[in-house]
Design a protein around this motif. Structure first.
Motif, PDB file in Angstrom:
ATOM      1  N   ASP A  34      42.041  51.256  36.944  1.00 53.93           N
ATOM      2  CA  ASP A  34      43.080  50.256  36.698  1.00 53.93           C
ATOM      3  C   ASP A  34      42.517  48.844  36.512  1.00 53.93           C
ATOM      4  O   ASP A  34      43.101  48.022  35.810  1.00 53.93           O
ATOM      5  N   HIS A  35      41.422  48.569  37.200  1.00 50.86           N
ATOM      6  CA  HIS A  35      40.883  47.198  37.228  1.00 50.86           C
ATOM      7  C   HIS A  35      39.493  47.140  36.592  1.00 50.86           C
ATOM      8  O   HIS A  35      38.585  46.489  37.098  1.00 50.86           O
ATOM      9  N   ALA A  36      39.359  47.843  35.468  1.00 53.11           N
ATOM     10  CA  ALA A  36      38.050  48.013  34.834  1.00 53.11           C
ATOM     11  C   ALA A  36      37.530  46.746  34.172  1.00 53.11           C
ATOM     12  O   ALA A  36      36.327  46.548  34.059  1.00 53.11           O
ATOM     13  N   SER A  37      38.430  45.895  33.700  1.00 53.11           N
ATOM     14  CA  SER A  37      38.022  44.798  32.815  1.00 53.11           C
ATOM     15  C   SER A  37      38.555  43.443  33.299  1.00 53.11           C
ATOM     16  O   SER A  37      39.620  43.369  33.902  1.00 53.11           O
ATOM     17  N   ASN A  38      37.806  42.385  32.984  1.00 47.33           N
ATOM     18  CA  ASN A  38      38.309  41.040  33.279  1.00 47.33           C
ATOM     19  C   ASN A  38      38.681  40.292  31.998  1.00 47.33           C
ATOM     20  O   ASN A  38      38.819  39.074  32.001  1.00 47.33           O
ATOM     21  N   ARG A  39      38.855  41.037  30.917  1.00 53.45           N
ATOM     22  CA  ARG A  39      39.195  40.411  29.645  1.00 53.45           C
ATOM     23  C   ARG A  39      40.625  39.844  29.679  1.00 53.45           C
ATOM     24  O   ARG A  39      41.526  40.436  30.274  1.00 53.45           O
ATOM     25  N   VAL A  40      40.799  38.708  29.032  1.00 58.71           N
ATOM     26  CA  VAL A  40      42.126  38.096  28.888  1.00 58.71           C
ATOM     27  C   VAL A  40      42.405  37.983  27.390  1.00 58.71           C
ATOM     28  O   VAL A  40      41.519  37.586  26.633  1.00 58.71           O
ATOM     29  N   PRO A  41      43.593  38.366  26.940  1.00 59.55           N
ATOM     30  CA  PRO A  41      43.887  38.203  25.504  1.00 59.55           C
ATOM     31  C   PRO A  41      43.657  36.744  25.078  1.00 59.55           C
ATOM     32  O   PRO A  41      44.006  35.823  25.818  1.00 59.55           O
ATOM     33  N   ASN A  42      43.074  36.566  23.889  1.00 59.69           N
ATOM     34  CA  ASN A  42      42.799  35.207  23.407  1.00 59.69           C
ATOM     35  C   ASN A  42      44.043  34.329  23.439  1.00 59.69           C
ATOM     36  O   ASN A  42      43.958  33.132  23.732  1.00 59.69           O
ATOM     37  N   SER A  43      45.175  34.925  23.172  1.00 57.52           N
ATOM     38  CA  SER A  43      46.415  34.142  23.103  1.00 57.52           C
ATOM     39  C   SER A  43      46.767  33.514  24.453  1.00 57.52           C
ATOM     40  O   SER A  43      47.548  32.564  24.504  1.00 57.52           O
ATOM     41  N   LEU A  44      46.202  34.016  25.529  1.00 58.34           N
ATOM     42  CA  LEU A  44      46.533  33.482  26.859  1.00 58.34           C
ATOM     43  C   LEU A  44      45.480  32.492  27.368  1.00 58.34           C
ATOM     44  O   LEU A  44      45.572  32.016  28.513  1.00 58.34           O
ATOM     45  N   GLU A  45      44.490  32.188  26.536  1.00 59.57           N
ATOM     46  CA  GLU A  45      43.524  31.110  26.825  1.00 59.57           C
ATOM     47  C   GLU A  45      42.957  31.168  28.241  1.00 59.57           C
ATOM     48  O   GLU A  45      43.003  30.197  28.990  1.00 59.57           O
ATOM     49  N   PHE A  46      42.418  32.325  28.576  1.00 59.73           N
ATOM     50  CA  PHE A  46      41.748  32.535  29.881  1.00 59.73           C
ATOM     51  C   PHE A  46      42.674  32.256  31.075  1.00 59.73           C
ATOM     52  O   PHE A  46      42.217  32.049  32.197  1.00 59.73           O
ATOM     53  N   LEU A  47      43.964  32.222  30.830  1.00 57.21           N
ATOM     54  CA  LEU A  47      44.952  31.933  31.886  1.00 57.21           C
ATOM     55  C   LEU A  47      44.672  30.582  32.566  1.00 57.21           C
ATOM     56  O   LEU A  47      45.113  30.345  33.692  1.00 57.21           O
ATOM     57  N   GLY A  48      43.909  29.716  31.887  1.00 57.04           N
ATOM     58  CA  GLY A  48      43.579  28.413  32.468  1.00 57.04           C
ATOM     59  C   GLY A  48      42.471  28.481  33.508  1.00 57.04           C
ATOM     60  O   GLY A  48      42.222  27.497  34.210  1.00 57.04           O
ATOM     61  N   LEU A  49      41.775  29.619  33.589  1.00 56.16           N
ATOM     62  CA  LEU A  49      40.705  29.789  34.579  1.00 56.16           C
ATOM     63  C   LEU A  49      39.331  29.582  33.928  1.00 56.16           C
ATOM     64  O   LEU A  49      39.190  29.661  32.708  1.00 56.16           O
ATOM     65  N   THR A  50      38.319  29.348  34.768  1.00 56.48           N
ATOM     66  CA  THR A  50      36.950  29.259  34.268  1.00 56.48           C
ATOM     67  C   THR A  50      36.386  30.668  34.115  1.00 56.48           C
ATOM     68  O   THR A  50      36.894  31.632  34.708  1.00 56.48           O
ATOM     69  N   THR A  51      35.308  30.762  33.349  1.00 58.36           N
ATOM     70  CA  THR A  51      34.638  32.056  33.198  1.00 58.36           C
ATOM     71  C   THR A  51      34.173  32.572  34.558  1.00 58.36           C
ATOM     72  O   THR A  51      34.284  33.764  34.855  1.00 58.36           O
ATOM     73  N   ALA A  52      33.671  31.661  35.391  1.00 55.90           N
ATOM     74  CA  ALA A  52      33.193  32.081  36.718  1.00 55.90           C
ATOM     75  C   ALA A  52      34.336  32.672  37.548  1.00 55.90           C
ATOM     76  O   ALA A  52      34.154  33.669  38.255  1.00 55.90           O
TER      77      ALA A  52
END
Ligand SMILES: [Zn+2]
Length: 265
Positions: A34-52
């Protein structure tokens, strides 16, 4: 107000909501991550979070997908992985949970999840949550309709957990959890416990809870499968050697109990 399907989250070049490995795998075992990936759709702009922040455990279960892929390969088992971060929509939360689209996680505020309209939430559910679970549903349907070919039918959900929570160290290297039917989990626990250097938890660090789990209650228990969830401590999943070692332990454990599983009714 446009319907949610008219608010596409994913661009054409982005991966779909889920990935299936070994769709026609012959094992009785079906694996899910269920939690395999940390990808965020481009349209959501990283949810306002940093890569770290997204790389940290709040975004995904580090190491879980690596173990799941190797296990799928070793056992010829189908595996369904979510392709997007649990912070976008958590595929292991009931739709009613406040953690489905969390506004904060482990003290980190998630700017891109604040003040969402019902339509924005619905778009994530329709375009990411349901396609992932539909893929699992379809594999289970195939197995249920293939009379006698898959017996018994087994679901294993693979997660990873942080070495400490709120300052408390968690001593288990791996935890096995189940609720209504604990036979598969108990066998797995026993087989893993035979490896001397592993401290195995039973319903630790997490147990199955209708308020915080979706996959096991609905896709496992709900469909009459023998099911268990495993959680591996993340400090044991930092290198590819460690990941391969866990996959080997789990492969051995499953092969060890497979004949017992086949005798269950
Ligand atoms: Zn998880």
């Amino acid at each position: 107000v446009p319907p949610a399907k008219d608010m596409p989250l994913l661009a054409a070049h982005e991966p779909p909501a889920f990935e299936i490995v070994n769709a026609t795998g012959v094992s009785n075992l079906l694996l899910v991550c269920d939690h395999a990936s940390n990808r965020v759709p481009n349209s959501l702009e990283f949810l306002g979070l940093t890569t770290a922040q997204l790389d940290d455990h709040i975004g995904w279960d580090p190491g879980a997908a690596g173990v799941a892929r190797l296990l799928a390969e070793n056992l010829h088992a189908p595996l369904v992985l979510s392709n997007y971060s649990r912070l976008v929509v958590d595929c292991n939360r009931p739709l009613s949970s406040v953690e489905l689209i969390p506004e904060q996680s482990a003290g980190v505020l998630i700017p891109g999840n604040r003040l969402l309209s019902p339509m924005q939430k619905q778009a994530r559910i329709e375009q990411l949550f349901w396609p992932y679970h539909q893929a699992i549903d379809d594999l289970i349907d195939t197995r249920l309709s293939a009379a006698g070919r898959f017996h018994p039918r087994v679901l294993l959900s693979i997660h990873s957990f942080t070495p400490s929570l709120r300052g408390e160290l968690r001593p288990w290297n791996i935890g096995v959890a189940a609720r209504q039917d604990q036979r598969f989990a108990q066998m797995l626990f026993n087989a893993l416990s035979k490896v001397a250097e592993i401290n195995v938890g039973f319903n630790q660090p997490y147990s199955i809870d209708d308020n915080f789990d979706y996959t096991l209650p609905v896709q496992g228990e709900g469909r009459g499968l023998l099911s268990a969830m495993i959680e591996i401590r993340q400090d044991g999943l930092k290198t590819s050697e460690q990941i391969a070692s866990w996959a080997a332990h789990l492969t051995q454990a499953y092969l060890h109990i497979e004949s017992q599983l086949m005798r269950l009714t």
